[in-house]
Write a protein that holds these residues in place. Structure first.
Motif, PDB file in Angstrom:
ATOM      1  N   VAL A  38      -5.637   3.724  10.976  1.00  0.00           N
ATOM      2  CA  VAL A  38      -5.318   3.396  12.357  1.00  0.00           C
ATOM      3  C   VAL A  38      -5.675   4.541  13.280  1.00  0.00           C
ATOM      4  CG1 VAL A  38      -3.442   2.833  13.969  1.00  0.00           C
ATOM      5  CG2 VAL A  38      -3.524   1.795  11.681  1.00  0.00           C
ATOM      6  N   SER A  39      -5.422   5.775  12.789  1.00  0.00           N
ATOM      7  CA  SER A  39      -5.630   6.923  13.666  1.00  0.00           C
ATOM      8  C   SER A  39      -7.111   7.200  13.887  1.00  0.00           C
ATOM      9  CB  SER A  39      -4.940   8.159  13.080  1.00  0.00           C
ATOM     10  OG  SER A  39      -5.482   8.436  11.784  1.00  0.00           O
ATOM     11  N   SER A  40      -7.951   6.987  12.852  1.00  0.00           N
ATOM     12  CA  SER A  40      -9.377   7.294  13.003  1.00  0.00           C
ATOM     13  C   SER A  40     -10.245   6.043  13.181  1.00  0.00           C
ATOM     14  CB  SER A  40      -9.876   8.070  11.782  1.00  0.00           C
ATOM     15  OG  SER A  40      -9.745   7.262  10.618  1.00  0.00           O
ATOM     16  N   ASP A  41      -9.624   4.857  12.916  1.00  0.00           N
ATOM     17  CA  ASP A  41     -10.331   3.576  13.010  1.00  0.00           C
ATOM     18  C   ASP A  41     -11.561   3.544  12.101  1.00  0.00           C
ATOM     19  OD1 ASP A  41     -10.570   0.987  13.832  1.00  0.00           O
ATOM     20  OD2 ASP A  41     -11.906   1.460  15.508  1.00  0.00           O
ATOM     21  N   LYS A  42     -11.436   4.256  10.973  1.00  0.00           N
ATOM     22  CA  LYS A  42     -12.495   4.261   9.975  1.00  0.00           C
ATOM     23  C   LYS A  42     -12.017   3.547   8.725  1.00  0.00           C
ATOM     24  CE  LYS A  42     -14.776   8.520  11.475  1.00  0.00           C
ATOM     25  NZ  LYS A  42     -15.225   9.866  11.052  1.00  0.00           N
ATOM     26  N   VAL A  43     -12.986   2.866   8.043  1.00  0.00           N
ATOM     27  CA  VAL A  43     -12.666   2.150   6.801  1.00  0.00           C
ATOM     28  C   VAL A  43     -12.340   3.166   5.740  1.00  0.00           C
ATOM     29  CG1 VAL A  43     -13.493   0.572   5.039  1.00  0.00           C
ATOM     30  CG2 VAL A  43     -14.132   0.186   7.428  1.00  0.00           C
ATOM     31  N   ASP A  44     -11.126   3.091   5.280  1.00  0.00           N
ATOM     32  CA  ASP A  44     -10.701   4.034   4.274  1.00  0.00           C
ATOM     33  C   ASP A  44     -11.006   3.514   2.876  1.00  0.00           C
ATOM     34  OD1 ASP A  44      -8.041   4.975   2.485  1.00  0.00           O
ATOM     35  OD2 ASP A  44      -9.016   6.545   3.680  1.00  0.00           O
ATOM     36  N   THR A  45     -10.921   2.159   2.729  1.00  0.00           N
ATOM     37  CA  THR A  45     -11.138   1.543   1.409  1.00  0.00           C
ATOM     38  C   THR A  45     -11.851   0.198   1.590  1.00  0.00           C
ATOM     39  OG1 THR A  45      -9.112   2.545   0.554  1.00  0.00           O
ATOM     40  CG2 THR A  45     -10.047   0.710  -0.699  1.00  0.00           C
ATOM     41  N   GLU A 102     -10.734  -4.829   3.089  1.00  0.00           N
ATOM     42  CA  GLU A 102     -10.912  -3.521   3.718  1.00  0.00           C
ATOM     43  C   GLU A 102      -9.573  -3.020   4.263  1.00  0.00           C
ATOM     44  OE1 GLU A 102     -13.752  -4.033   6.777  1.00  0.00           O
ATOM     45  OE2 GLU A 102     -15.495  -4.064   5.409  1.00  0.00           O
ATOM     46  N   ALA A 103      -9.406  -1.671   4.168  1.00  0.00           N
ATOM     47  CA  ALA A 103      -8.255  -0.974   4.780  1.00  0.00           C
ATOM     48  C   ALA A 103      -8.810   0.056   5.749  1.00  0.00           C
ATOM     49  CB  ALA A 103      -7.394  -0.295   3.723  1.00  0.00           C
ATOM     50  N   THR A 104      -8.338   0.017   7.008  1.00  0.00           N
ATOM     51  CA  THR A 104      -8.850   0.892   8.062  1.00  0.00           C
ATOM     52  C   THR A 104      -7.752   1.820   8.562  1.00  0.00           C
ATOM     53  OG1 THR A 104     -10.308  -0.890   8.747  1.00  0.00           O
ATOM     54  CG2 THR A 104     -10.019   0.916  10.281  1.00  0.00           C
ATOM     55  N   LEU A 132       0.848  -1.198   0.000  1.00  0.00           N
ATOM     56  CA  LEU A 132       0.000   0.000   0.000  1.00  0.00           C
ATOM     57  C   LEU A 132       0.886   1.252   0.000  1.00  0.00           C
ATOM     58  CD1 LEU A 132      -2.836   1.238   0.223  1.00  0.00           C
ATOM     59  CD2 LEU A 132      -2.569   1.105   2.713  1.00  0.00           C
ATOM     60  N   ASP A 133       0.666   2.193  -0.954  1.00  0.00           N
ATOM     61  CA  ASP A 133       1.360   3.479  -0.995  1.00  0.00           C
ATOM     62  C   ASP A 133       0.601   4.421  -0.069  1.00  0.00           C
ATOM     63  OD1 ASP A 133       2.786   5.694  -1.520  1.00  0.00           O
ATOM     64  OD2 ASP A 133       2.030   5.986  -3.587  1.00  0.00           O
ATOM     65  N   ARG A 134       1.122   4.595   1.106  1.00  0.00           N
ATOM     66  CA  ARG A 134       0.398   5.352   2.105  1.00  0.00           C
ATOM     67  C   ARG A 134       1.343   6.251   2.881  1.00  0.00           C
ATOM     68  NH1 ARG A 134       1.837   0.515   3.792  1.00  0.00           N
ATOM     69  NH2 ARG A 134       2.587   0.195   5.948  1.00  0.00           N
ATOM     70  N   LYS A 135       0.813   7.293   3.507  1.00  0.00           N
ATOM     71  CA  LYS A 135       1.573   8.172   4.373  1.00  0.00           C
ATOM     72  C   LYS A 135       1.026   8.119   5.796  1.00  0.00           C
ATOM     73  CE  LYS A 135       2.960  11.378   0.746  1.00  0.00           C
ATOM     74  NZ  LYS A 135       2.957  12.791   0.271  1.00  0.00           N
ATOM     75  N   TYR A 136       0.078   7.184   6.035  1.00  0.00           N
ATOM     76  CA  TYR A 136      -0.433   6.990   7.391  1.00  0.00           C
ATOM     77  C   TYR A 136      -0.604   5.483   7.583  1.00  0.00           C
ATOM     78  CZ  TYR A 136      -4.796   6.703   4.771  1.00  0.00           C
ATOM     79  OH  TYR A 136      -5.765   6.384   3.878  1.00  0.00           O
ATOM     80  N   LEU A 137      -0.735   5.088   8.769  1.00  0.00           N
ATOM     81  CA  LEU A 137      -0.820   3.668   9.093  1.00  0.00           C
ATOM     82  C   LEU A 137      -2.232   3.130   8.797  1.00  0.00           C
ATOM     83  CD1 LEU A 137       1.116   3.549  12.483  1.00  0.00           C
ATOM     84  CD2 LEU A 137       1.925   2.889  10.215  1.00  0.00           C
ATOM     85  N   VAL A 138      -2.307   1.859   8.263  1.00  0.00           N
ATOM     86  CA  VAL A 138      -3.572   1.190   7.929  1.00  0.00           C
ATOM     87  C   VAL A 138      -3.542  -0.244   8.482  1.00  0.00           C
ATOM     88  CG1 VAL A 138      -5.205   1.492   6.063  1.00  0.00           C
ATOM     89  CG2 VAL A 138      -2.825   1.834   5.624  1.00  0.00           C
ATOM     90  N   ASN A 139      -4.723  -0.709   8.836  1.00  0.00           N
ATOM     91  CA  ASN A 139      -4.927  -2.128   9.198  1.00  0.00           C
ATOM     92  C   ASN A 139      -5.688  -2.817   8.076  1.00  0.00           C
ATOM     93  OD1 ASN A 139      -3.671  -1.994  11.691  1.00  0.00           O
ATOM     94  ND2 ASN A 139      -5.547  -1.390  12.759  1.00  0.00           N
ATOM     95  N   PHE A 140      -5.198  -4.049   7.697  1.00  0.00           N
ATOM     96  CA  PHE A 140      -5.818  -4.810   6.599  1.00  0.00           C
ATOM     97  C   PHE A 140      -6.759  -5.891   7.168  1.00  0.00           C
ATOM     98  CE2 PHE A 140      -1.634  -3.380   5.121  1.00  0.00           C
ATOM     99  CZ  PHE A 140      -1.977  -2.695   3.968  1.00  0.00           C
TER     100      PHE A 140
END
Length: 781
Positions: A108-115, A104-106, A53-61
């Protein structure tokens, strides 16, 4: 390990919301492709691939759907930090061809589903199933006479692999045929992707092979490996008639005695190559040249031989032998099949024949000659004629000659001397001279005998020769007896019933005569006696005539004399009893008289019983009272004697009952209760006391006589009480005689009215004065 391809079905978009920033920036996913085969043996878990994942913030898969939390569960797992997907167990293509998941990608900071993306995982098939036959084994039956090109069996197979790939398609092939014969060949013809049919070419022959075992293979078209299975077809052949039976010989005497029937004379043997016991082997015989049907031939079910039996007796004097012919066939029609060529095509060249109506093999059936010899034996003599009829008048004198019997001996080689004898002669009417055959009457013959039928009497006669052994012939003598006028006409019934009527009435009377016409009917009827104006016959001539009753005839029983004459004037005078009663249309006088007789018989029986009982008691009293001093009958004025009042209508006796006997009961009562002593039946107290002492002495001296007197006195008192002497009995039904008569009436009875003449009393002796004063006191004044 083959790679699993990960397909992304929805557009990939990245929307990132910076913390405390209102500006949205686009992000992109970078996902690699992988392949995997079904039934991968592992080891487990193994890495399927990594999601970068090309990201600038942390994500949970996260992963959801088939293979994770839906069936098949726990096959795939994803590392929520680094995006690695791991495989934990096998997947079967035949069960799951496609796994549908949600990725799904969530944040981490907001605990919201981003994708959120829809993902399909395809399972790749491998060749892991061989074709399978259903059923695994087959049974088929074919007649030996079946024509080539017929279907032997239809087979079916299935493959669990994908039918759209080579792994799921297959073909059939015959691996082996046991046994191998040169007369038949089997081949397959597919009728679908999974169905094939077995055919045969050539000619089936039960004698070469009665069972074939055919092994069929189904093999798939896998790329790397080809899987297969086999099935067995057992084909049973039913034997049919492809071999003709042939008579090979005969056994038995081939001889029969004349007049003999129902005996076996010959057996015919036959050979047949068909299966023993089958219809193709069982023989069916036919006799030719026996128009008179002297013989019959049957098949022995065990040996298949033809058994010839004599049906009708033959005569040696007519023929010394009989010549016939025998043919044989089977129970089922004959057929044949012959191979003439084996070209390289679907069917071979064959020549066939099937027997049927109007179609038979040339030269078949073959005839086998048979000769039966007839042996001469001693024949019985024969009456000429066998049945003889003779006529004679009845009442002919004893010893009258009837006829002379004649007989002949048909034998040419044996002696012809014979004698006669009598057989069945029920009433012993005749005698037969054994040497001459003369027949005489043994008694006076009566045409009216019950042994005759249609005026004929039959006798069985025998004639016996002197051969070895002696033979006996049977004949019949029919004696036809002529009629004479030796019977009188008599009435069929001699009792009639008729109804009273104001007009003349009639009833039928009929006479019968055992003689035949003209010695019987028509009859002439004549009434005798004083019947004028009362009775008459109309008409006076005939078989059945009318008895006419005039209205002057009263009710009752009338005895008439009637003279009945036959057609020749022979007559008989008879009594005819006619009962006339008051009835309607159907006379029932006889029924009434019978009913009265039935009711009266019971009463008469009771009266007879009572009379006998009374007679016995009086006899005992007579013996007791008369064995002492006999005294003359005294008047009632003489002391010691009493005249008792009685309504019993019975015969009297020469002995009076002493008053002392009647006093016994009173004396015994006074002895039992002396305080109740009073005048009793004209006896004073002093007399009772005095007689009491005398009675005590008498009882002690004659105890048995005293008891007898007391018993006699008690029985006499019972007889003086009408209706009590027989006890109190209920009526008993002994038999049911039908419904009671409706409105029964008694026949009129005429009784003369004779008044009592009081002058008679003056002529009575002094002994009956007391009786007259009791019965008719009004006339004694």
């Amino acid at each position: 390990m083959r790679k699993l391809t990960l397909a992304l079905f929805f557009a990939v978009y990245i929307c990132s919301v910076a913390v405390h920033s209102r500006i949205r920036q686009k992000r992109t996913w970078i996902i690699d492709s992988f392949n995997i085969e079904e039934e991968n043996p592992g080891p487990f878990p193994y890495l399927l691939g990594t999601i970068e994942l090309d990201r600038k913030y942390l994500v949970n898969f996260r992963l959801h759907g088939s293979g994770v939390d839906k069936e098949p569960k726990e096959v795939l797992k994803i590392n929520q930090r680094n995006g690695q997907i791991w495989v934990h167990k096998k997947v079967d293509y035949e069960t799951f061809q496609l796994l549908q998941l949600t990725f799904e990608a969530t944040n981490v900071s907001s605990d919201k589903v981003d994708t959120r993306l829809g993902v399909e995982v395809k399972i790749l098939d491998i060749n892991d199933h061989a074709p399978v036959f259903s059923p695994p084994h087959y049974q088929a039956t074919m007649n030996e006479s079946s024509a080539q090109g017929q279907v032997v069996e239809t087979m079916n197979a299935t493959d669990g692999d994908d039918s759209q790939t080579p792994n799921g398609t297959f073909s059939f092939n015959i691996i082996s045929v046991t046994p191998k014969t040169d007369n038949v060949e089997f081949f397959l013809e597919p009728t679908g992707a999974s169905i094939t049919e077995i055919f045969f070419r050539g000619c089936l022959d039960y004698e070469k092979a009665n069972t074939y075992t055919i092994v069929v293979e189904a093999k798939d078209h896998g790329d790397k490996v080809q899987l297969s299975s086999t099935s067995t077809v057992t084909m049973n052949i039913t034997d049919k008639n492809n071999h003709l039976p042939e008579i090979t010989g005969q056994t038995g005497p081939g001889r029969v005695k004349e007049r003999e029937s129902g005996v076996e004379v010959l057996r015919v043997q036959v050979a047949d190559k068909d299966s023993p016991g089958s219809q193709a082997w069982k023989a069916k015989y036919t006799i030719h040249g026996d128009k008179e049907t002297y013989f019959k031939i049957e098949t022995d079910p065990k040996t298949n031989e033809g058994v010839i039996t004599v049906l009708k007796a033959m005569d040696y004097e007519e023929q010394t032998s009989r010549n016939v012919s025998i043919s044989v066939a089977n129970e089922v029609p004959y057929f044949s099949c012959e191979i003439t060529g084996r070209p390289a095509k679907r069917l071979w060249d064959v020549k066939t024949f099937n027997e049927g109506p109007g179609k038979s093999l040339p030269g078949f059936p073959k005839l086998y000659p048979v000769s039966i010899a007839v042996e001469d034996v001693n024949d019985p003599p024969e009456f000429v004629p066998p049945v003889r009829k003779v006529g004679i008048m009845e009442n002919t004198k004893l010893g009258t000659h009837l006829c002379t019997l004649e007989a002949k001996d048909p034998d040419k080689t044996f002696s012809s001397k014979f004698h006669f004898t009598k057989g069945d002669d029920v009433d012993n009417w005749i005698t037969v001279d054994p040497e001459t055959g003369e027949v005489f009457t043994a008694k006076v013959l009566d045409r009216e005998s019950p042994l005759l039928k249609n005026s004929s009497y039959s006798v069985i006669l025998y004639v016996v020769d002197n051969g070895e052994p002696p033979m006996t012939g049977t004949g019949t003598l029919i004696i036809q007896v002529g009629d004479l006028n030796d019977n009188l006409p008599i009435l069929e019934v001699n009792t009639l019933g008729m109804c009273l009527s104001d007009e003349a009435t009639m009833t039928n009377i009929t006479a019968v005569d055992l003689d035949l016409p003209p010695y019987s009917s028509p009859f002439t009827y004549e009434l005798l006696g004083d019947v004028k104006g009362k009775w008459s016959i109309d008409p006076t001539r005939g078989t059945t005539v009318h008895l006419v009753k005039e209205n002057t005839v009263y009710s009752g029983v009338h005895e008439l004399q009637i003279k009945v004459s036959d057609n020749q004037g022979l007559s008989l005078t008879q009594n005819l009893s006619v009962t006339v009663c008051d009835c309607t249309s159907t006379p029932n006088c006889h029924l009434r008289r019978s009913s009265g007789a039935q009711v009266g018989s019971t009463a008469v029986s009771i009266m007879i019983f009572a009379f006998l009982l009374l007679l016995a008691i009086l006899l005992m009293a007579f013996l007791i009272s008369c064995k002492h001093e006999k005294k003359m009958i005294m008047t009632d004025d003489e002391p010691g004697w009493r005249l008792l009042k009685s309504n019993t209508e019975t015969l009297g006796t020469d002995c009076k009952v002493p008053a002392k006997i009647t006093q016994l009961e009173s004396i015994q009562a006074i002895k039992a209760k002396p305080n109740l002593i009073s005048t009793h039946d004209g006896i004073s107290k002093q007399e009772v006391i005095q007689q009491n002492h005398q009675q005590d002495y008498y009882d002690s001296t004659f105890p048995k006589e005293q008891l007898l007197r007391r018993s006699l006195q008690r029985n006499l008192f019972q007889l003086q009480a009408p209706g009590e002497e027989l006890g109190d009995y209920e009526p008993h039904c002994y038999a049911y005689e039908g419904e009671p008569m409706i409105d029964p009436q008694l026949d009129a009875i005429s009784l003369p009215e004779n008044d009592f003449n009081p002058n008679v009393l003056t002529n009575l002796d002094w002994q009956f004065n007391k009786l007259a004063s009791i019965c008719r006191p009004d006339l004694m004044l």
